[in-house]
Scaffold this active site. Structure first.
Site, mmCIF file in Angstrom:
data_model
loop_
_atom_site.group_PDB
_atom_site.id
_atom_site.type_symbol
_atom_site.label_atom_id
_atom_site.label_comp_id
_atom_site.label_asym_id
_atom_site.label_seq_id
_atom_site.Cartn_x
_atom_site.Cartn_y
_atom_site.Cartn_z
ATOM 1 N N GLU A 71 3.641 5.631 -0.145
ATOM 2 C CA GLU A 71 3.129 6.778 -0.875
ATOM 3 C C GLU A 71 3.410 7.903 0.547
ATOM 4 O OE1 GLU A 71 -0.980 6.740 -1.878
ATOM 5 O OE2 GLU A 71 -1.244 8.768 -1.960
ATOM 6 N N ASP A 123 2.782 12.208 -2.967
ATOM 7 C CA ASP A 123 1.233 12.720 -3.089
ATOM 8 C C ASP A 123 1.436 14.207 -2.546
ATOM 9 O OD1 ASP A 123 -1.362 13.407 -2.757
ATOM 10 O OD2 ASP A 123 -1.921 11.666 -1.555
ATOM 11 N N LYS A 133 -4.653 -0.315 -1.456
ATOM 12 C CA LYS A 133 -3.728 0.313 -0.884
ATOM 13 C C LYS A 133 -4.097 0.688 0.770
ATOM 14 C CE LYS A 133 -3.613 5.584 -0.835
ATOM 15 N NZ LYS A 133 -3.922 6.658 -1.671
ATOM 16 N N GLY A 145 -7.120 10.008 -5.291
ATOM 17 C CA GLY A 145 -8.550 10.429 -4.949
ATOM 18 C C GLY A 145 -8.593 11.275 -3.814
ATOM 19 N N LYS A 175 -3.431 14.194 -8.302
ATOM 20 C CA LYS A 175 -4.727 14.555 -8.100
ATOM 21 C C LYS A 175 -4.929 16.095 -8.599
ATOM 22 C CE LYS A 175 -4.686 12.213 -3.472
ATOM 23 N NZ LYS A 175 -4.700 12.344 -1.979
ATOM 24 N N ASP A 227 0.111 4.042 2.220
ATOM 25 C CA ASP A 227 0.279 5.303 2.137
ATOM 26 C C ASP A 227 0.250 5.783 3.575
ATOM 27 O OD1 ASP A 227 -0.326 8.061 1.771
ATOM 28 O OD2 ASP A 227 -2.217 7.949 0.941
ATOM 29 N N ASN A 268 0.842 9.026 4.494
ATOM 30 C CA ASN A 268 0.216 10.526 4.805
ATOM 31 C C ASN A 268 0.936 11.395 5.519
ATOM 32 O OD1 ASN A 268 -2.871 9.155 4.344
ATOM 33 N ND2 ASN A 268 -2.377 11.143 2.798
ATOM 34 N N LYS A 325 -3.706 2.193 4.309
ATOM 35 C CA LYS A 325 -2.984 3.431 5.224
ATOM 36 C C LYS A 325 -2.158 2.925 6.277
ATOM 37 C CE LYS A 325 -5.161 6.799 3.051
ATOM 38 N NZ LYS A 325 -4.493 7.916 2.449
ATOM 39 N N SER A 369 -8.377 2.583 -1.572
ATOM 40 C CA SER A 369 -7.850 2.928 -0.600
ATOM 41 C C SER A 369 -8.529 2.375 0.576
ATOM 42 C CB SER A 369 -7.570 4.490 -0.530
ATOM 43 O OG SER A 369 -7.107 4.968 0.506
HETATM 44 O O1 OSB Z 1 -3.670 10.461 0.856
HETATM 45 O O2 OSB Z 1 -4.570 9.553 -0.942
HETATM 46 C C1 OSB Z 1 -4.649 10.143 0.140
HETATM 47 C C2 OSB Z 1 -8.328 10.402 0.751
HETATM 48 C C3 OSB Z 1 -8.122 11.820 1.482
HETATM 49 C C4 OSB Z 1 -7.185 12.502 1.636
HETATM 50 C C5 OSB Z 1 -5.957 11.965 1.415
HETATM 51 C C6 OSB Z 1 -5.850 10.799 0.712
HETATM 52 C C7 OSB Z 1 -6.955 9.864 0.432
HETATM 53 C C8 OSB Z 1 -7.325 8.642 0.180
HETATM 54 C C9 OSB Z 1 -8.592 7.987 -0.438
HETATM 55 O O3 OSB Z 1 -6.422 7.713 0.071
HETATM 56 C C10 OSB Z 1 -8.513 8.135 -2.044
HETATM 57 C C11 OSB Z 1 -9.821 7.839 -2.555
HETATM 58 O O4 OSB Z 1 -10.643 8.897 -3.004
HETATM 59 O O5 OSB Z 1 -10.309 6.872 -2.710
HETATM 60 MG MG MG Z 2 -1.902 9.712 -0.332
#
Ligand code: OSB
Ligand code: MG
Length: 377
Positions: free
Chosen positions: A222, A247, A170, A299, A271, A197, A199, A172, A144
């Site tokens: 995502e 997610d 991936k 993660g 997760k 992703d 978020n 962001k 990520s």
């Molecule tokens: O949205 O997947 C997510 C890390 C913290 C909070 C949310 C996310 C993430 C990551 C990192 O994308 C995933 C990782 O631990 O490698």
């Molecule tokens: Mg995510």
């Protein structure tokens, strides 16, 4: 498949909680903020048969979900740990039921359940992967990548991870840092497995922009919309060619069932922390597998404790997409386990030792500890 063989009960004598501060190798930026130090809680369950370790994956501020570290620290000591200590002797499969009266706080519940599960499995000499139903001995490793200064900087960062061997990227995204960033990565690296992703950074009013991502042949997008926007996600999914993956919205097996029924997602990120534990995570896996819905292991910048457990979970047969199960070195120069998770030919090995299968490095743990408490029966 549900857990084939339950673990034997443990006698819980004490629970140690620690807040850790672990510096990140580089700042991690998402649509909701930038982290430079990982603040996380480590749980040590002390039982008559030995210790077990877990991790509460809350972040410092409630930006990804409503949970946050000091809130977790409080609720664990005030309610959740006392409930387990009062129960005394119980099996790991009973933890969720013992904690069910307390609403929410799923990351805390997950961390406590993992510590109990690790203690129970270590006492029996059973690896977590075998217990959960792993069918492979290594899992493909995705990474990520946070939002960078510019699309050019993103290309450079992604190139570094590809050189290390990561098999899926991936990135962001957020409004204003979406199309150009994705285009830059596609142009630079061609047909690599790529996903984005958001978020929760968009609304349905942004559907036209999100539809522009369709031309990049992404594995998935995502969590484009808010946690509780299930119906809006279904509306958006019907408009996009890019598969929608949830997610934040998937907080339980029930939430997964509802999202599938409403066609709000065609892929699910699992997760364990977000859904209240590894056992609930397996239930979601089983449901999605039966429905033919691909899942992958997300993660939360885990230490070696959660990272080892995630590798075990990701080895179940329904995890058909590479997860965010990267090497310890992706985030930390010094992990708190004696055997950091490493990348080998683009894969991470599923630990074969008892329990989570990694040993804690007591010096690294102490060095990272900023707060500590021991709760006894
Ligand atoms: O949205 O997947 C997510 C890390 C913290 C909070 C949310 C996310 C993430 C990551 C990192 O994308 C995933 C990782 O631990 O490698
Ligand atoms: Mg995510």
């Amino acid at each position: 498949m549900p857990i084939a063989r339950p673990a034997a009960p443990i006698a819980l004598e004490a629970v140690e909680l620690r807040v850790l501060h672990l510096p990140l190798v580089s700042p991690f930026t998402t649509s909701f903020g930038t982290e430079t130090v990982r603040e996380v809680i480590v749980v040590r369950a002390q039982t008559a048969g030995g210790d077990g370790w877990g991790e509460i994956v809350t972040q410092q501020a409630p930006l990804y979900s409503s949970e946050y570290t000091q809130g977790a620290w409080d609720v664990a000591q005030r309610y959740l740990v006392p409930a387990l200590l009062d129960a005394g002797t119980f099996a790991p499969e009973q933890v969720a039921g013992l904690l069910e009266p307390f609403i929410g706080h799923r990351m805390v519940k997950a961390g406590l359940e993992l510590a109990v599960l690790d203690a129970a499995l270590r006492a029996e000499g059973r690896p977590l992967g075998e217990y959960l139903g792993a069918t492979v001995d290594r899992v493909p490793s995705g990474v990520s990548v946070g939002i960078q200064r510019s699309p050019e900087a993103l290309v450079e960062t992604v190139g570094g991870y590809l050189d290390e061997g990561y098999v899926r990227i991936k990135i962001k995204i957020k409004p204003g840092r979406d199309i150009a960033d994705t285009a830059a990565v596609r142009d630079a690296f061609g047909a690599i497995p790529l996903q984005v992703d958001a978020n929760s950074a968009y609304t349905l009013a942004d559907a036209d922009i999100l539809a522009e991502l369709d031309r990049f042949d992404l594995l998935l997008i995502e969590q484009p919309l808010q946690e509780d926007d299930i119906v809006d996600h279904a509306t958006l999914a019907a408009r996009l060619r890019t598969p929608v993956c949830l997610d934040e919205s998937i907080v339980s097996d029930k939430a997964a069932a509802d999202a599938l029924a409403l066609r709000a997602a065609s892929v699910i990120n699992i997760k364990a922390g977000r859904v209240g534990g590894y056992l609930e995570a397996v239930r979601i896996h089983d449901r999605c597998r039966a429905a033919g819905t691909p899942v992958w292991c997300g993660g939360m910048l885990e230490t070696g404790i959660g990272r080892a457990a995630n590798a075990a979970l990701a080895a179940l047969p329904g995890f058909t997409l590479p997860g965010d199960v990267s090497a310890s070195g992706r985030f930390y120069t010094r992990d708190i386990v004696a055997e950091p998770i490493v990348l080998d030919d683009g894969h991470v090995r599923v630990p074969t030792g008892a329990g989570i299968g990694v040993e804690i490095d007591p010096v690294a743990l102490d060095d990272a500890t900023v707060e500590r408490v021991l709760l006894r029966r």
